[in-house]
Design an enzyme around this catalytic site. Structure first.
Site, PDB file in Angstrom:
ATOM      1  N   GLU A  38       0.800  -1.217   0.000  1.00 22.08           N
ATOM      2  CA  GLU A  38       0.000   0.000   0.000  1.00 22.08           C
ATOM      3  C   GLU A  38       0.845   1.286   0.000  1.00 22.08           C
ATOM      4  O   GLU A  38       1.728   1.457   0.843  1.00 22.08           O
ATOM      5  CB  GLU A  38      -0.943  -0.021   1.215  1.00 22.08           C
ATOM      6  CG  GLU A  38      -1.899   1.164   1.324  1.00 22.08           C
ATOM      7  CD  GLU A  38      -2.783   1.346   0.106  1.00 22.08           C
ATOM      8  OE1 GLU A  38      -3.397   0.375  -0.342  1.00 22.08           O
ATOM      9  OE2 GLU A  38      -2.850   2.471  -0.417  1.00 22.08           O
ATOM     10  N   THR A  80      -5.684   1.473  -5.640  1.00 20.88           N
ATOM     11  CA  THR A  80      -5.261   0.078  -5.448  1.00 20.88           C
ATOM     12  C   THR A  80      -5.884  -0.842  -6.492  1.00 20.88           C
ATOM     13  O   THR A  80      -5.206  -1.725  -7.041  1.00 20.88           O
ATOM     14  CB  THR A  80      -5.694  -0.462  -4.064  1.00 20.88           C
ATOM     15  OG1 THR A  80      -5.354   0.478  -3.068  1.00 20.88           O
ATOM     16  CG2 THR A  80      -5.052  -1.792  -3.763  1.00 20.88           C
ATOM     17  N   HIS A 195      -1.642   3.442   4.717  1.00 20.89           N
ATOM     18  CA  HIS A 195      -2.654   4.104   3.887  1.00 20.89           C
ATOM     19  C   HIS A 195      -2.942   5.486   4.452  1.00 20.89           C
ATOM     20  O   HIS A 195      -3.005   5.662   5.672  1.00 20.89           O
ATOM     21  CB  HIS A 195      -3.930   3.255   3.857  1.00 20.89           C
ATOM     22  CG  HIS A 195      -4.922   3.695   2.824  1.00 20.89           C
ATOM     23  ND1 HIS A 195      -5.623   4.883   2.915  1.00 20.89           N
ATOM     24  CD2 HIS A 195      -5.320   3.104   1.671  1.00 20.89           C
ATOM     25  CE1 HIS A 195      -6.408   5.000   1.852  1.00 20.89           C
ATOM     26  NE2 HIS A 195      -6.243   3.936   1.093  1.00 20.89           N
ATOM     27  N   ASP A 254       1.611  -0.010  -4.945  1.00 21.87           N
ATOM     28  CA  ASP A 254       0.405   0.133  -5.782  1.00 21.87           C
ATOM     29  C   ASP A 254       0.269   1.508  -6.432  1.00 21.87           C
ATOM     30  O   ASP A 254      -0.139   1.628  -7.580  1.00 21.87           O
ATOM     31  CB  ASP A 254      -0.870  -0.279  -5.023  1.00 21.87           C
ATOM     32  CG  ASP A 254      -1.194   0.565  -3.800  1.00 21.87           C
ATOM     33  OD1 ASP A 254      -0.349   1.372  -3.355  1.00 21.87           O
ATOM     34  OD2 ASP A 254      -2.319   0.412  -3.264  1.00 21.87           O
ATOM     35  N   HIS A 255       0.639   2.571  -5.704  1.00 22.75           N
ATOM     36  CA  HIS A 255       0.481   3.943  -6.217  1.00 22.75           C
ATOM     37  C   HIS A 255       1.142   4.873  -5.224  1.00 22.75           C
ATOM     38  O   HIS A 255       1.620   4.436  -4.185  1.00 22.75           O
ATOM     39  CB  HIS A 255      -1.003   4.294  -6.397  1.00 22.75           C
ATOM     40  CG  HIS A 255      -1.838   4.008  -5.178  1.00 22.75           C
ATOM     41  ND1 HIS A 255      -1.812   4.810  -4.051  1.00 22.75           N
ATOM     42  CD2 HIS A 255      -2.665   2.974  -4.887  1.00 22.75           C
ATOM     43  CE1 HIS A 255      -2.600   4.295  -3.139  1.00 22.75           C
ATOM     44  NE2 HIS A 255      -3.131   3.176  -3.597  1.00 22.75           N
TER      45      HIS A 255
HETATM   46  C1  GP9 Z   1      -8.893  -0.826   0.527  1.00 20.41           C
HETATM   47  C2  GP9 Z   1      -7.499  -0.644   0.074  1.00 20.41           C
HETATM   48  C3  GP9 Z   1      -7.181   0.803  -0.143  1.00 20.41           C
HETATM   49  O1  GP9 Z   1      -9.357  -2.121   0.557  1.00 20.41           O
HETATM   50  O2  GP9 Z   1      -7.176  -1.460  -0.982  1.00 20.41           O
HETATM   51  O3  GP9 Z   1      -7.555   1.273  -1.377  1.00 20.41           O
HETATM   52  P1  GP9 Z   1      -6.980   2.655  -1.954  1.00 20.41           P
HETATM   53  O4  GP9 Z   1      -7.693   3.770  -1.274  1.00 20.41           O
HETATM   54  O5  GP9 Z   1      -5.510   2.710  -1.703  1.00 20.41           O
HETATM   55  O6  GP9 Z   1      -7.305   2.563  -3.404  1.00 20.41           O
HETATM   56 MN    MN Z   2      -3.783   1.652  -2.295  1.00 22.39          MN
END
Ligand code: GP9
Ligand code: MN
Length: 407
Positions: A38, A80, A195, A254-255
């Site tokens: 994340e 994500t 996150h 992921d980003h």
């Molecule tokens: C939620 C997690 C976060 O299940 O994958 O998503 P994001 O906000 O990073 O897209």
């Molecule tokens: Mn994410």
């Protein structure tokens, strides 16, 4: 319609990059554990805050892995879920909205499906509500046999923070689940602690916060450090369980975690102005593949999440010739150094196109736009073909078996 399919098929075929002879099939038959890490950007790797290492585990793990050091996320508003979409399908996400919501009923030819065809138990593991990002619906289309969601984990107030279950207990319980899985398995795991807004419990703080006008950036280092620790323990637990030697471990960011709203704090940390060039370079994310028995090495070709599907399938000895995909095997000698962002920016071997300017990587300054010119169309064409597949649900007309015969 199917003539449109033929055009797309020809475009994808022309992009095919033949596997690397040394690496094709080196992971054959092993489990695949792929972790979507994340909000983890590459700038934290081999870097310090207040003199303290931010990712001590990842830094070591990268040395033992195929480590891709010019690798970018290519996500849009689907965050994500866009990263998941890219890695499974080697298609670009959409310029607006999340394809996980808008096109969950489409036909796909995912990495999970290909692995399942080759005897893998394909599953996803994420200790959150199963309908977040419409995953419960989209995961069926992607072809996971099972989604281990929050109902499969023991989640308590004690082992949760911020968005939900903490990464350390998540990995610990996941190893328990993996032991029971049919082998070989493919597990796609998604972490959660690092996150936005990067809240953490005092007991999980292993390094000090940064000191800037952005609490978000200040806390980010602490939660990245926590996730790094969770990955370290995960690998230790895999070793104890005996799974490690038979498993390939893939980690990707992921980003971004730190948006442009924090440019002032970020330039304080980096010690330089966050120009559009620097901003684009900050979209680099970690990507590493650990394969037991294969020496670690740095791979510096420019690439992105679109390249994960062919790269991994080739390592597992599954060719992707004839597949409708837009990425290329990063280990192939024919891989073209290039990464298109969803918003039209792109990276080449020597240039970065951002803010409608062509930036020279060597000087980090804008240069003659003619150096970027040919790639502007290339990026637009790729994104356009990918969009047409999604909007037209064109993979309905694609028969992987007949494709195999033709090639
Ligand atoms: C939620 C997690 C976060 O299940 O994958 O998503 P994001 O906000 O990073 O897209
Ligand atoms: Mn994410």
């Amino acid at each position: 319609n199917s003539s449109e399919m033929t055009e797309v098929d020809n475009f994808a075929d022309a992009k095919y990059a033949a596997p690397n002879d040394e690496l094709f099939g080196v992971a054959k038959g092993k489990n695949l554990i792929m972790v979507s890490v994340e909000s983890t950007q590459a700038f934290v790797l081999n870097n310090k805050v207040n003199g303290q290492e931010i990712t001590p585990f990842l830094n070591d793990f990268a040395e033992e892995s195929l480590n891709y050091t010019n690798f970018y996320h290519q996500t849009g508003q689907g965050k994500t879920s866009d990263a998941e979409f890219l890695t499974e399908n080697s298609l670009y996400p959409l310029s607006r909205g999340a394809v996980f919501f808008t096109h969950s009923g489409n036909e796909f030819n995912s990495m999970a499906e290909k692995l399942a065809e080759n005897g893998y138990y394909a599953n996803a593991m994420h200790a959150n509500n199963k309908s977040f990002w419409n995953r419960d619906i989209m995961y069926d289309s992607i072809g996971y046999e099972r989604f281990y969601d929050e109902e499969d984990y023991e989640i308590t107030e004690d082992n949760s923070v911020n968005w939900g279950m903490k990464d350390i207990p998540f990995f610990e319980q996941s190893v328990g689940l993996m032991k029971e899985m049919p082998k070989p398995f493919y597990s796609k795991m998604i972490t959660l602690t690092n996150h936005h807004p990067f809240y953490y419990d005092e007991e999980d703080k292993m390094i000090d916060e940064y000191n800037s006008n952005s609490g978000t950036l200040n806390r980010y280092f602490v939660t990245v450090r926590y996730t790094d620790e969770s990955l370290k323990r995960f690998v230790e637990e895999l070793k104890e369980s005996g799974l490690y030697e038979n498993s390939v471990i893939v980690l990707y960011g992921d980003h971004y975690g730190i948006s442009e709203n924090h440019n002032e704090a970020m330039s304080q940390y980096l010690g330089k102005e966050v120009t559009p060039f620097v901003s684009a370079q900050l979209q680099k994310v970690p990507f590493m593949i650990h394969i037991p028995g294969v020496d670690g090495r740095e791979i510096s070709t420019v690439g992105g999440q679109i390249d994960i599907r062919p790269t991994l399938l080739h390592l597992f000895g599954i060719d992707t010739k004839g597949d409708i995909q837009f990425g290329q095997d990063l280990n192939s000698e024919d891989h073209e150094s290039f990464a298109a962002f969803r918003d039209g920016r792109f990276i080449t071997e020597d240039y970065v196109y951002a803010d409608s300017k062509c930036w020279d990587k060597a000087t980090e300054q804008p240069t003659d736009s003619s150096y970027c010119e040919p790639y502007i169309e290339k990026a637009a064409t790729e994104l356009n073909y990918s969009d047409r597949i999604i909007y037209g649900d064109l993979l309905r007309f694609y028969d992987p078996d007949s494709a195999k015969k033709e090639h």
